[in-house]
Design an enzyme around this catalytic site. Structure first.
Site, short mmCIF file in Angstrom:
data_model
loop_
_atom_site.label_atom_id
_atom_site.label_comp_id
_atom_site.label_asym_id
_atom_site.label_seq_id
_atom_site.Cartn_x
_atom_site.Cartn_y
_atom_site.Cartn_z
N ARG A 51 -3.45 -21.32 -11.71
CA ARG A 51 -3.02 -22.71 -11.92
C ARG A 51 -3.28 -23.58 -10.70
NH1 ARG A 51 2.81 -20.96 -13.56
NH2 ARG A 51 2.16 -19.46 -11.98
N ASP B 239 -0.78 2.05 -12.01
CA ASP B 239 0.31 2.50 -11.15
C ASP B 239 -0.41 2.87 -9.85
OD1 ASP B 239 2.04 4.16 -9.65
OD2 ASP B 239 3.30 4.32 -11.41
N HIS B 240 -0.26 2.03 -8.83
CA HIS B 240 -1.14 2.23 -7.67
C HIS B 240 -0.88 3.58 -6.97
CE1 HIS B 240 2.23 0.67 -5.24
NE2 HIS B 240 1.62 1.18 -4.19
N GLU C 258 11.62 3.61 1.93
CA GLU C 258 10.97 2.43 2.50
C GLU C 258 11.84 1.83 3.58
OE1 GLU C 258 8.30 0.08 -0.28
OE2 GLU C 258 10.14 0.33 -1.43
N ASP D 4 11.54 -0.74 -10.42
CA ASP D 4 10.47 -1.05 -9.46
C ASP D 4 9.74 0.22 -9.01
OD1 ASP D 4 9.10 -2.98 -7.77
OD2 ASP D 4 10.15 -2.06 -6.08
N HIS E 191 6.36 4.83 -10.33
CA HIS E 191 5.79 5.65 -9.25
C HIS E 191 6.42 7.05 -9.20
CE1 HIS E 191 4.06 1.90 -8.26
NE2 HIS E 191 4.97 1.47 -7.41
N LYS F 265 15.30 1.07 -0.36
CA LYS F 265 14.77 0.11 0.60
C LYS F 265 15.74 0.04 1.77
CE LYS F 265 11.84 -2.73 -2.31
NZ LYS F 265 10.51 -2.31 -1.86
C1 BG6 Z 1 5.48 -1.55 -5.41
C2 BG6 Z 1 6.90 -2.05 -5.44
O1 BG6 Z 1 5.07 -1.15 -6.69
O2 BG6 Z 1 5.40 -0.44 -4.54
C3 BG6 Z 1 7.36 -2.42 -4.05
O3 BG6 Z 1 6.97 -3.18 -6.29
C4 BG6 Z 1 7.16 -1.26 -3.10
O4 BG6 Z 1 8.73 -2.81 -4.06
C5 BG6 Z 1 5.73 -0.74 -3.20
O5 BG6 Z 1 7.44 -1.70 -1.78
C6 BG6 Z 1 5.55 0.53 -2.39
O6 BG6 Z 1 4.20 0.84 -2.37
P1 BG6 Z 1 3.59 1.69 -1.18
O7 BG6 Z 1 2.16 1.87 -1.56
O8 BG6 Z 1 3.79 0.87 0.06
O9 BG6 Z 1 4.37 2.96 -1.15
#
Ligand code: BG6
Length: 512
Positions: A63, A200-201, A239, A258, A263, A363
């Site tokens: 946008r 899902d990274h 984290e 989250d 994950h 966190k």
């Molecule tokens: C994301 C979450 O999917 O993964 C974040 O939304 C989190 O809150 C992050 O910090 C963690 O990813 P990584 O690759 O830093 O472990």
């Protein structure tokens, strides 16, 4: 043999060399943080490694009004700040930048999608991208359905004459079972399942893929990977960071949605699933789903025996003062959203019956560490004098996902000397020293796989659905309810109550 349309553009040769066919990548939400921090750098790194055909183009759509040149400058700033490799050869950047385009448009404006279709036609004709399109939804989730519908309306979702049209959907995929189902049904009105790539990274991380190689590329671990030898498993995503600038998003979601639903469940599935016959999208995902189906549903009458949630209060992290969660920007002053979750799961199948899996994430913990720790059962009998073995812990295998990527096995050794005295020692593998090169970022791997039509590391709908089925009772129970929300100081290892989940079984969380 039937061929899925989404794999048509891929000949076996390109799968082998991992060079995808030419394509246009359209990023929705291209003015946002994900594009700047992750997608821009990942695409540039792929170009730098010559893994993208030179015709590949990127069209940003968002946008925010912006010229092509401003978009290029933003992507360059993202690369300079976040890329794994620096721009050392300006000609690689110039080539990449010349194929970056930007379109200002609103996600609900069908006319903007018609203009997008014309632009893609023009680029396909001039660049030779053959009508292959990958649509990346890097927007807030509320726009996913709109964008999918408008892509369909503009005729951009069809796969014909060997062209592909794939849609990449970021997490969160829904906020509970019902909303995930609704989103999926909506997407499926326009796209077939094999066109949908749910990211899902964590699966793109080298170390998560290495869990599969570790288990199924070596013969010695599988025979002991079961209830007979494993006492329990602990999976941790710790984290140090708080919610950063994402307070608004996070407060609506919390740690369960989250991290845990996606994950952590994915890592658990990879650690505990049966061996797939082949490392391909169907077999790997079939095995993950089977495992997820075997997870015992939570008994919501005794939630406290299975699950605990916490929220951080003010404290100190990394030598700096950290505010309480409720004071973070975008967070409700009386929020009951959890920033910490600990779970005890049971897997009802022959391999794992009776072996608990403990999961935790939080966190504002003292340090960043993601790992899988497998604690083996003690030796059945130690033939040494009792004075020598008092301190001996059973074997532990730790697979370190990040940082400090690697694996270590703890076992006991004899302390040199005239008598038998046992002490635990470590056998360690570190990526950094064994492979003298940096690992690709998860997004590099996943974008490349998507362009190749390889969905092995993407989440199939039945996995998402099952993960929500498991989490839904907790989501419902914890909704707007302060009851049982344990507080912990930022910079501590989470609420002391989390210890009780293990202590009642005579176990403790691993110290990280
Ligand atoms: C994301 C979450 O999917 O993964 C974040 O939304 C989190 O809150 C992050 O910090 C963690 O990813 P990584 O690759 O830093 O472990």
């Amino acid at each position: 043999m039937s061929v899925e349309p989404s794999t048509l553009a891929l000949d076996p040769e390109s799968r082998l060399t991992r060079t995808p066919p030419p394509a246009i990548i359209v990023i929705f939400g291209a003015s946002g943080d994900l594009t700047k921090r992750k997608l821009g750098p990942a695409l540039f790194n792929l170009a730098h490694q010559r893994l993208l055909p030179p015709e590949t183009a990127v069209v940003g759509f968002a946008r925010t009004a912006m010229t092509d040149d401003k978009f290029r400058a933003n992507i360059r700033a993202g690369i300079d700040a976040h890329s794994r490799v620096e721009v050392t050869d300006e000609s690689v950047w110039d080539g990449f930048a010349s194929r970056l385009r930007y379109m200002t448009g609103s996600f609900d404006d069908a006319a903007a999608f018609a203009r997008l279709a014309s632009l893609l036609d023009e680029l396909d004709a001039t660049l030779g991208t053959a009508g292959n399109h990958l649509y990346y939804l890097a927007t807030a989730p509320e726009f996913f359905p709109l964008i999918a519908t408008n892509l369909g309306g503009a005729g951009l979702a069809e796969e014909r004459d060997g062209r592909f049209a794939r849609i990449v959907v970021e997490k969160p995929f829904g906020t509970d079972l019902a909303s995930a189902r609704a989103l999926n049904e909506h997407l499926r009105q326009t796209f077939q399942e094999q066109q949908v790539y749910r990211i899902d990274h964590y699966l793109g991380k080298e170390t998560v893929q290495n869990l599969l190689v570790f288990r199924f590329g070596n013969a010695i671990f599988e025979p002991i990977w079961n209830r007979r030898y494993v006492d329990h498993v602990q999976i941790t995503v710790s984290e140090e960071i708080g919610v950063e600038r994402r307070g608004g998003y996070y407060d609506q979601n919390g740690a369960l949605r989250d991290i845990v639903q996606n994950h952590l469940m994915q890592v658990l599935a990879v650690v505990a699933m049966e061996p797939p016959a082949r490392f391909d999208a169907r077999d790997v995902r079939d095995e993950k789903v089977k495992l997820l189906r075997a997870i015992r549903p939570f008994d919501t009458d005794s939630t406290e025996q299975w699950a605990l949630r916490g929220q951080y209060t003010a404290g100190w992290v990394g030598g700096e003062r950290a505010p309480a969660y409720r004071q973070e920007q975008g967070v409700e002053a009386a929020s009951s959203t959890e920033t910490y979750v600990a779970l005890r799961l049971e897997i009802d199948n022959w391999r794992w019956a009776g072996t608990p899996f403990y999961l935790r994430t939080g966190k504002r913990l003292p340090r960043r560490a993601t790992e899988v720790a497998i604690r083996f059962k003690p030796a059945p009998h130690l033939p040494f004098a009792s004075t020598a073995v008092e301190e001996v812990d059973p074997n532990m295998l730790v697979l370190r996902i990040q940082p400090d990527e690697g694996a270590s096995l703890t076992f006991v050794a004899k302390v040199p000397g005239p008598q038998i005295d046992l002490r635990p020692v470590n056998m360690d593998f570190a990526y950094g020293t064994s492979f003298l090169r940096s690992s690709p970022d998860a997004y590099e791997r996943l974008l490349l796989d998507c362009l190749l039509g390889d969905a092995t590391l993407f989440i199939r709908w039945d996995e998402v659905e099952r993960a929500w089925e498991i989490m839904d009772p907790l989501v419902a129970r914890w909704k707007d309810d302060d009851d049982g929300l344990a507080l912990y100081d930022a910079g501590s290892w989470g609420p002391p109550e989390a210890d009780a989940l293990l202590a009642r079984e005579g176990r403790t969380w691993r110290r990280l």
